[in-house]
Design a protein around this motif. Structure first.
Motif, short mmCIF file in Angstrom:
data_model
loop_
_atom_site.label_atom_id
_atom_site.label_comp_id
_atom_site.label_asym_id
_atom_site.label_seq_id
_atom_site.Cartn_x
_atom_site.Cartn_y
_atom_site.Cartn_z
N HIS A 81 9.90 -67.42 -11.68
CA HIS A 81 9.27 -67.99 -12.76
C HIS A 81 8.10 -68.93 -12.26
O HIS A 81 7.38 -69.38 -12.93
CB HIS A 81 10.11 -68.72 -13.86
CG HIS A 81 10.78 -67.88 -14.79
ND1 HIS A 81 9.86 -67.13 -15.66
CD2 HIS A 81 11.88 -67.64 -15.00
CE1 HIS A 81 10.67 -66.52 -16.52
NE2 HIS A 81 11.87 -66.45 -16.00
N SER A 112 10.08 -64.79 -20.04
CA SER A 112 11.55 -64.66 -20.18
C SER A 112 12.08 -63.37 -21.15
O SER A 112 11.09 -63.07 -22.20
CB SER A 112 12.13 -65.87 -20.78
OG SER A 112 13.54 -66.04 -20.86
N GLY A 113 12.95 -62.85 -20.90
CA GLY A 113 13.19 -61.65 -21.71
C GLY A 113 12.71 -60.32 -21.44
O GLY A 113 12.91 -59.27 -22.16
N GLY A 154 12.84 -58.22 -19.05
CA GLY A 154 13.50 -57.26 -18.08
C GLY A 154 13.50 -57.43 -16.46
O GLY A 154 13.85 -56.73 -15.88
N LYS A 155 13.18 -58.45 -16.12
CA LYS A 155 13.17 -58.61 -14.78
C LYS A 155 14.52 -58.53 -14.06
O LYS A 155 14.72 -57.60 -13.07
CB LYS A 155 12.68 -59.92 -14.23
CG LYS A 155 11.16 -60.27 -14.70
CD LYS A 155 10.56 -61.54 -14.36
CE LYS A 155 11.32 -62.63 -15.13
NZ LYS A 155 11.22 -62.82 -16.46
N SER A 156 15.56 -59.48 -14.64
CA SER A 156 16.74 -59.63 -13.93
C SER A 156 17.34 -58.16 -14.10
O SER A 156 17.99 -57.68 -13.29
CB SER A 156 17.70 -60.30 -14.73
OG SER A 156 17.20 -61.49 -14.56
N THR A 157 17.12 -57.20 -15.47
CA THR A 157 17.73 -56.02 -15.76
C THR A 157 17.30 -54.98 -14.61
O THR A 157 18.07 -54.24 -14.01
CB THR A 157 17.03 -55.57 -17.14
OG1 THR A 157 17.65 -56.83 -17.99
CG2 THR A 157 17.89 -54.09 -17.29
N TYR A 215 21.01 -51.29 -22.72
CA TYR A 215 22.37 -52.09 -23.00
C TYR A 215 22.77 -51.58 -24.28
O TYR A 215 22.43 -51.64 -25.21
CB TYR A 215 22.01 -53.53 -23.16
CG TYR A 215 21.62 -54.52 -21.93
CD1 TYR A 215 22.57 -54.81 -21.04
CD2 TYR A 215 20.48 -54.70 -21.73
CE1 TYR A 215 22.34 -55.43 -20.00
CE2 TYR A 215 20.03 -55.45 -20.60
CZ TYR A 215 20.93 -55.92 -19.65
OH TYR A 215 20.57 -56.57 -18.55
#
Ligand SMILES: Nc1ncnc2c1ncn2[C@@H]1O[C@H](COP(=O)(O)OP(=O)(O)OP(=O)(O)O)[C@@H](O)[C@H]1O
Ligand SMILES: [Mg+2]
Lengths: 258, 303
Positions: free
Chosen positions: A205, A39-40, A42-45, A14
């Motif tokens: 999750h 959380s955070g 980078g899974k969604s990324t 990013y």
């Protein structure tokens, strides 16, 4: 239908921030792969880099290769719009189009691609809603706005919308995180059914969910605060949950994390 | 398990909640009074204005001639004639302003939010729009006079008035579009991209319809505002007591000009015409607002 994905040495940024470090992983066709991790990490990324949704964010870029049946979706000649047509996506929060009826929501992808034939649209609408296990609940109110459905119904509407364009791959980012256990089960059943025709990648999750629906599980983790996320290990779901090869995976799964 | 530190079965000692203290009651009363007073201060002048307009302007407006006749050939004290010429001018000038300003303003707004975000061009544009928003209407009139009439050599006309209203209107449309597009959640854009819909189509078919009701409301309010502008009309247009159907050529009345003209008429007829025109202007603006509501209802986000 149902293509194979090979992620090769993918780094994701990013702007200047290095969010994900060197991920390599393969997703076989007609299977469900679950991404788990704190959380955070980078899974969604990573998920969003699989259909070139990542680059929609200003300043965001991807390095490396993502092969869809051997073809690099990041090749210079590839149109991201085509990629997204082939690789559908369901988001964490249901996001039906607020100005459209249920029917129009489902066939939005086709309509916007220029399909006008009313009969064809109605057919696709019914098939997709049945596919998403929503048909019986909404068949009498197809002309009502999509925003008037319950959260779980809206999410299934979004799934119907995604499968209406008949993608080869379906990406799902925590599709059940806003849902009650019953809707969650409905969607899990749906994922198991969809697996016959689609390659599915799901971020979750919920360990039980990963164990229930997926064939393969990838565990992501952060090396430390401000460090990029990375793939710790990927293996058959059974193996990951019974006998992972990495200590970090075992700690995370058994809740002894951090 | 650790041992419990609280015994849940222990009976509560005394009530857990107390009544509202005197201090809070007093503060509440004072605040309520202040808010009510502020409300009155805001509403009283408003009602007063409307009442004056209604009281003095209703009677002339009720006459059928008002809507079907101009003041052509009438003497200042003649108690006949109507404002048809000025109503026509106001509506036509407002419409041409809308026709020109809406596409330009919406496209600039779309550029600023959807394409230009963060670029230098967008920043410069936003800065210009800010300045344009603050330009007094008389300056807009002077500018159009200098450019359109002095340099380009066109005559005074209703269209010249529209052009100066355009300068006032465009920043309003840009601002409204910008604000409305910004509140369209990004998730909708992404949902559309995820279906393989190209960006421009996403904007036209998903984003703009979602923002439509807000944009329409903003445009209508802007038009209502601009319709009452008098200064530019005095500079680049000119009053005519007869109907001029051609917006592009020659003097064309509008309601503010009519009021300005008849305000100088000391006869009772002049008084009636002025207030009648005021009433008509308020009516037209109300009609526009009503129309805005209907349109935004029709295109509204369905719940
Ligand atoms: N739009 C963005 N701009 C800048 N940084 C971002 C953006 N989105 C995510 N990040 C950063 O990238 C990293 C990975 O985020 P990501 O959303 O992929 O995590 P995640 O694993 O999906 O977490 P969660 O389980 O909470 O959804 C985080 O450090 C996050 O702060
Ligand atoms: Mg996430």
């Amino acid at each position: 239908m149902a293509k194979r994905i090979d992620i090769k040495d993918v780094n994701i940024y990013y702007g200047k921030f290095h969010a994900v470090d060197s991920v390599t992983l393969s997703v076989p066709p007609r299977s469900v792969t679950a991404f788990i991790g704190p959380s955070g990490c980078g899974k969604s990324t990573v998920l969003r880099s699989l259909n070139r949704m990542h680059e929609v964010t200003p300043g965001a870029r991807v390095e490396g290769q993502v092969l869809l049946d051997g073809e690099d979706i990041y090749a210079a000649t590839v149109d991201p719009v085509e990629v997204r047509r082939t690789i559908g996506m369901v988001f964490q929060r249901p996001n039906p189009f607020p100005t459209m009826s249920i029917r129009d929501n489902v066939v939005a992808g086709l309509k916007l691609a220029g399909v006008k034939n009313r009969r064809r649209l109605d057919e696709v609408c019914e098939r997709s809603l049945r596919g998403a296990n929503l048909w019986e609940e909404v068949k009498d109110r197809l002309d009502k706005p999509g925003g008037g459905l319950s959260g779980g119904q809206q999410q299934r509407l979004c799934i119907a919308r995604a499968i209406a364009v008949q993608p080869d791959v379906l990406l799902m980012d925590e599709p059940c995180s806003a849902l009650d256990p019953i809707s969650t089960l409905a969607i899990e059943d749906l994922i198991t059914e969809l697996k016959q025709d689609y390659t599915i990648v799901i971020v979750t999750h919920n360990m039980q969910q990963a164990a229930r629906v997926s064939d393969q599980t990838a565990f992501f983790n952060l090396a430390g605060v401000g460090q990029p996320g990375r793939l710790v290990e990927v293996d058959d779901t059974e193996k990951i949950f019974s006998n992972p090869s990495q200590k970090a995976t075992e700690d995370y799964i058994s809740g002894r994390f951090g | 398990m650790t041992t419990a530190t609280t015994d849940l079965h222990r009976p509560a000692t005394g009530p857990a909640f107390q009544g509202v203290g005197l201090g809070r009651k007093v503060k509440n009363a004072v605040a309520t009074t202040l808010v009510a007073l502020a409300f009155l201060v805001a509403v009283v002048p408003l009602v007063w204005v409307l009442w004056s307009v209604l009281e003095k302007g209703l009677q002339p407006v009720l006459h059928a001639d008002w809507w079907t006749h101009s003041l052509y050939g009438l003497r200042p004290y003649d108690d006949r004639g109507g404002a048809y010429h000025a109503i026509y001018g106001t509506v036509v000038q407002a419409l041409s302003t809308a026709v020109l300003s809406v596409p330009v303003g919406v496209m600039v707004g779309v550029y600023l939010v959807e394409y230009g975000a963060g670029t230098r061009l967008a920043r410069v544009t936003t800065f210009m729009v800010d300045i344009l928003t603050g330009v007094p209407s008389i300056v807009a009139g002077l500018f159009v006079y200098a450019l359109w009439i002095s340099i380009l050599g066109f005559g005074r006309s209703g269209f010249a008035v529209s052009l100066s209203l355009l300068l006032l209107m465009i920043p309003v449309v840009i601002r409204t579009t910008e604000e409305m597009l910004r509140i369209v959640p990004n998730e909708l854009r992404e949902a559309s991209y995820a279906l393989g819909v190209p960006k421009w189509k996403t904007i036209v078919k998903i984003v703009l319809p979602t923002a439509m009701s807000g944009i329409v409301t903003g445009v209508m309010l802007g038009l209502a505002r601009v319709m009452g502008e008098t200064a530019p009309a005095l500079i680049v247009g000119a009053y005519a007591s007869s109907i001029n159907l051609n917006v592009f050529d020659g003097n064309q009345a509008n309601l503010p000009l009519l009021m300005n003209d008849q305000f100088a008429n000391p006869e009772t007829a002049g008084f009636n015409r002025t207030w009648g025109a005021a009433m008509t202007l308020v009516l037209i603006i109300m009609l526009f607002n009503l129309l805005a509501t209907v349109i935004s209802r029709l295109s509204a986000i369905k719940k």
